[in-house]
Design a protein around this motif. Structure first.
Motif, short mmCIF file in Angstrom:
data_model
loop_
_atom_site.label_atom_id
_atom_site.label_comp_id
_atom_site.label_asym_id
_atom_site.label_seq_id
_atom_site.Cartn_x
_atom_site.Cartn_y
_atom_site.Cartn_z
N PHE A 79 -8.72 69.61 18.84
CA PHE A 79 -7.57 69.02 18.58
C PHE A 79 -6.33 69.98 18.38
CE2 PHE A 79 -4.25 66.98 15.59
CZ PHE A 79 -4.14 65.72 16.35
N ILE A 137 -8.74 62.74 20.99
CA ILE A 137 -9.43 63.38 20.14
C ILE A 137 -8.94 63.25 18.72
CG2 ILE A 137 -9.75 65.84 19.29
CD1 ILE A 137 -9.64 66.78 22.36
N LEU A 163 -14.31 68.93 16.82
CA LEU A 163 -12.96 68.33 17.09
C LEU A 163 -11.72 68.57 16.35
CD1 LEU A 163 -14.45 64.46 16.31
CD2 LEU A 163 -13.93 65.52 18.61
#
Length: 278
Positions: free
Chosen positions: A108, A267, A104
């Motif tokens: 991001f 996200i 993640l």
């Protein structure tokens, strides 16, 4: 009507020539008409001080790789010049692990970097396509980059990431919408988008730094997130340019950027939730 060619004014009383469409000549002796002497001086200044006119833009861009090459050689020599005792030897083995938080963080970091570098590359051209002059478009790009300086201060006062994400989404969408409006809309878009892009970048770095209490894990996640993230971001300018080439319009590319903005905030929510659960 008076035009300037070379160093002497030339009178063209019945001329209706639009000089804004003339291409820049490849040699200073080539014939070119200028609407006034100030434009002529600006052209000569750009010509003699721009290395691209002498070496070509391909060679000029390739020369930008020389500092990186010098830095690489310096790092190699510096490594061999260090005494053996001063070299740091790791006491523990670091196992690279691509867990949910690392994935993640990389996504991001990549999405927000893709948005920023795509806008930095194409904003002047987009502004001109929507009615801004070349001078105004360059000024707007400078505003876009300068207004992001106080973004870290806002993050300090509003430390709760979940409260910050709606503000980022609002800034993204409002700034992108204002970009379509000529005049004050362009200035608002430069200010809002510049501030929002810098704010989300600062947030990404803070999320990496606070993703774990172990220093080795933070270092691992930082390396993966930034390397993979910037690799993903490199696709953005090329993709937006190709979309404009295919559709002959900036609207499809801007819609894609808007979708990426929503994806970035989504996200971020998933990342904050995962971090709180650990």
């Amino acid at each position: 009507m008076q035009y300037w060619r070379g160093h002497c004014p030339i009178e063209y009383p019945n001329s209706h020539t639009d000089c804004s469409h003339h291409a820049i000549p490849s040699h200073p002796n080539d014939q070119l008409l200028f609407p006034d002497y100030e434009s002529y001086c600006r052209y000569r200044y750009r010509y003699y001080l721009t290395i691209g006119h002498y070496l070509g833009w391909t060679t000029a861009m390739q020369l930008l790789g020389l500092p990186a090459g010098f830095a690489l050689l310096a790092s190699v020599f510096y490594r061999h010049a260090l005494p053996t005792r001063s070299r740091v030897t790791p006491t523990t083995n670091v196992h690279w692990k691509l867990d949910r938080s690392t994935t993640l963080l990389a996504l991001f970091m990549g999405c927000q970097s893709l948005i920023f570098y795509t806008l930095t590359t194409w904003l002047p051209t987009i502004y001109q396509a929507f009615g801004a002059s070349a001078t105004e478009a360059g000024t707007l790009l400078s505003v876009f980059q300068l207004v992001g300086i106080p973004a870290a201060l806002v993050l300090t006062y509003r430390w709760h990431f979940q409260r910050l994400l709606p503000l980022i989404l609002l800034g993204y969408l409002v700034g992108l919408t204002c970009l379509l409006w000529r005049g004050w809309g362009h200035w608002l878009s430069a200010i809002i988008l510049g501030f929002t892009c810098s704010l989300v970048f600062t947030l990404a770095l803070n999320l990496i730094a606070t993703s774990s209490r172990q220093v080795t894990v933070v270092a691992q996640r930082s390396a993966i997130a930034q390397s993979c993230g910037y690799l993903l971001a490199a696709v953005g300018p090329l993709l937006l340019g190709q979309l404009n080439h295919i559709f002959a319009s900036w609207q499809p590319g801007l819609l894609l950027i808007g979708g990426l903005m929503i994806l970035t905030v989504s996200i971020g929510y998933a990342l904050v939730t995962t971090t709180h659960q650990q």
